[in-house]
Design a protein around this motif. Structure first.
Motif, PDB file in Angstrom:
ATOM      1  N   ALA A  69       5.020  17.551  20.534  1.00  0.00           N
ATOM      2  CA  ALA A  69       4.873  18.457  19.397  1.00  0.00           C
ATOM      3  C   ALA A  69       5.433  17.840  18.127  1.00  0.00           C
ATOM      4  CB  ALA A  69       5.560  19.783  19.697  1.00  0.00           C
ATOM      5  N   ALA A  70       6.586  17.181  18.229  1.00  0.00           N
ATOM      6  CA  ALA A  70       7.231  16.605  17.055  1.00  0.00           C
ATOM      7  C   ALA A  70       6.403  15.460  16.463  1.00  0.00           C
ATOM      8  CB  ALA A  70       8.630  16.115  17.411  1.00  0.00           C
ATOM      9  N   THR A  71       5.875  14.591  17.324  1.00  0.00           N
ATOM     10  CA  THR A  71       5.125  13.442  16.819  1.00  0.00           C
ATOM     11  C   THR A  71       3.708  13.815  16.394  1.00  0.00           C
ATOM     12  OG1 THR A  71       4.609  12.853  19.125  1.00  0.00           O
ATOM     13  CG2 THR A  71       6.428  11.673  18.058  1.00  0.00           C
ATOM     14  N   ALA A  72       3.167  14.903  16.945  1.00  0.00           N
ATOM     15  CA  ALA A  72       1.788  15.298  16.636  1.00  0.00           C
ATOM     16  C   ALA A  72       1.681  16.238  15.449  1.00  0.00           C
ATOM     17  CB  ALA A  72       1.159  15.959  17.856  1.00  0.00           C
ATOM     18  N   ALA A  73       2.774  16.815  15.010  1.00  0.00           N
ATOM     19  CA  ALA A  73       2.733  17.800  13.922  1.00  0.00           C
ATOM     20  C   ALA A  73       2.038  17.218  12.693  1.00  0.00           C
ATOM     21  CB  ALA A  73       4.145  18.250  13.571  1.00  0.00           C
ATOM     22  N   GLY A  74       1.114  17.985  12.140  1.00  0.00           N
ATOM     23  CA  GLY A  74       0.434  17.577  10.919  1.00  0.00           C
ATOM     24  C   GLY A  74      -0.780  16.696  11.121  1.00  0.00           C
ATOM     25  N   HIS A  75      -1.140  16.410  12.368  1.00  0.00           N
ATOM     26  CA  HIS A  75      -2.281  15.547  12.635  1.00  0.00           C
ATOM     27  C   HIS A  75      -3.538  16.364  12.924  1.00  0.00           C
ATOM     28  CE1 HIS A  75       1.102  12.794  13.102  1.00  0.00           C
ATOM     29  NE2 HIS A  75       0.254  11.801  12.970  1.00  0.00           N
ATOM     30  N   ASP A  76      -4.673  15.702  12.785  1.00  0.00           N
ATOM     31  CA  ASP A  76      -5.953  16.363  13.017  1.00  0.00           C
ATOM     32  C   ASP A  76      -6.457  16.194  14.441  1.00  0.00           C
ATOM     33  OD1 ASP A  76      -6.416  17.133  10.186  1.00  0.00           O
ATOM     34  OD2 ASP A  76      -6.461  14.957   9.892  1.00  0.00           O
ATOM     35  N   ALA A  77      -6.065  15.102  15.092  1.00  0.00           N
ATOM     36  CA  ALA A  77      -6.528  14.822  16.450  1.00  0.00           C
ATOM     37  C   ALA A  77      -5.530  13.908  17.134  1.00  0.00           C
ATOM     38  CB  ALA A  77      -7.908  14.171  16.431  1.00  0.00           C
ATOM     39  N   ALA A  78      -5.589  13.902  18.466  1.00  0.00           N
ATOM     40  CA  ALA A  78      -4.720  13.044  19.269  1.00  0.00           C
ATOM     41  C   ALA A  78      -5.568  12.229  20.229  1.00  0.00           C
ATOM     42  CB  ALA A  78      -3.710  13.881  20.054  1.00  0.00           C
ATOM     43  N   ILE A  79      -5.150  10.998  20.439  1.00  0.00           N
ATOM     44  CA  ILE A  79      -5.764  10.119  21.437  1.00  0.00           C
ATOM     45  C   ILE A  79      -4.647   9.632  22.342  1.00  0.00           C
ATOM     46  CG2 ILE A  79      -7.008   7.957  21.854  1.00  0.00           C
ATOM     47  CD1 ILE A  79      -8.219   8.247  19.049  1.00  0.00           C
ATOM     48  N   THR A  80      -4.884   9.661  23.647  1.00  0.00           N
ATOM     49  CA  THR A  80      -3.874   9.111  24.549  1.00  0.00           C
ATOM     50  C   THR A  80      -4.463   8.030  25.438  1.00  0.00           C
ATOM     51  OG1 THR A  80      -2.212   9.581  26.244  1.00  0.00           O
ATOM     52  CG2 THR A  80      -4.199  10.944  26.270  1.00  0.00           C
ATOM     53  N   ALA A  81      -3.768   6.899  25.425  1.00  0.00           N
ATOM     54  CA  ALA A  81      -4.070   5.786  26.320  1.00  0.00           C
ATOM     55  C   ALA A  81      -2.810   5.448  27.107  1.00  0.00           C
ATOM     56  CB  ALA A  81      -4.551   4.577  25.522  1.00  0.00           C
TER      57      ALA A  81
END
Length: 211
Positions: free
Chosen positions: A58-70
């Motif tokens: 949650a802390a690192t993703a705040a304010g982003h439009d999309a997430a990608i995980t590898a």
């Protein structure tokens, strides 16, 4: 341009995703477990984070439009890692208000026949089965997730780290691509992943991707 957070940014696929997204003009947060320090490098912010911890996600993703995980861990059982990471991503991204999640899958989880995955073949290498089952467990968690997700499953071939980016790839359904690719590059896998983050075409499904 948008903002994309990339988990597992230190790996072979993750590094290519960060490069691809930044080259397109996106602001990228590259999340790794143990960076030398948190810093900003052009369009890329490198940050420490734990993909199995909902609060960290949650802390690192705040304010982003999309997430990608590898993200991947080879020092713990794959089922344990992928289950924990996917649950943390679902919870953490939900808290951060990020609705789009793009995940790297595995070709051996694709269906070679109705109800039968490649990993179910008795000839499937036993040493690879546990890792493949981790990706299946990931899908089980995603099934009820209140996110717009997609899993891109590259072919069961050697992924070429040195091959140049062509920008070309194919996507299919839940079965392996036909004709089957003989090779696929990390660079073009990254193109497919970033395409799905910025302009979603597949929703709540695993699809094959390859050359």
């Amino acid at each position: 341009m948008g903002k994309i957070v990339v988990f597992g940014a230190g790996g072979r696929a993750g590094r290519r995703v960060v490069e691809e997204a930044a080259a397109r003009g996106h602001a990228v947060t590259a999340v790794v477990r143990t960076p030398p320090e948190q810093r900003v490098d052009g369009r890329v912010t490198i940050a420490a984070g734990d993909v199995t911890d909902p609060a960290s996600v949650a802390a690192t993703a705040a304010g982003h439009d999309a997430a990608i995980t590898a993200a991947v861990r080879l020092d713990v059982p794959a089922v344990d890692f992928y289950t924990a990471a996917t649950r943390a991503l679902v919870a953490g991204l939900g808290e951060a208000g990020v609705r789009r999640l793009v995940l790297v899958g595995i070709g051996s989880a694709l269906e070679v026949a109705p109800g039968r995955r490649a990993l179910d073949d008795p000839a499937f290498p036993p040493g690879h089965r546990a890792f493949a089952l981790g990706h299946v467990a990931q899908l089980d968690v995603l099934a009820d997730a209140p996110l717009d997700w997609v899993v891109l499953a590259p072919p069961v071939v050697f992924l070429d780290e040195a091959a140049e980016r062509t920008g070309r790839y194919r996507t299919g359904g839940t079965a392996p691509l036909s004709p089957a690719p003989t090779s696929f590059s990390y660079a073009d896998l990254a193109v497919a992943l970033v395409d799905e983050a910025e302009s979603p075409r597949h929703h709540r499904v695993m699809v094959a991707v390859g050359a």
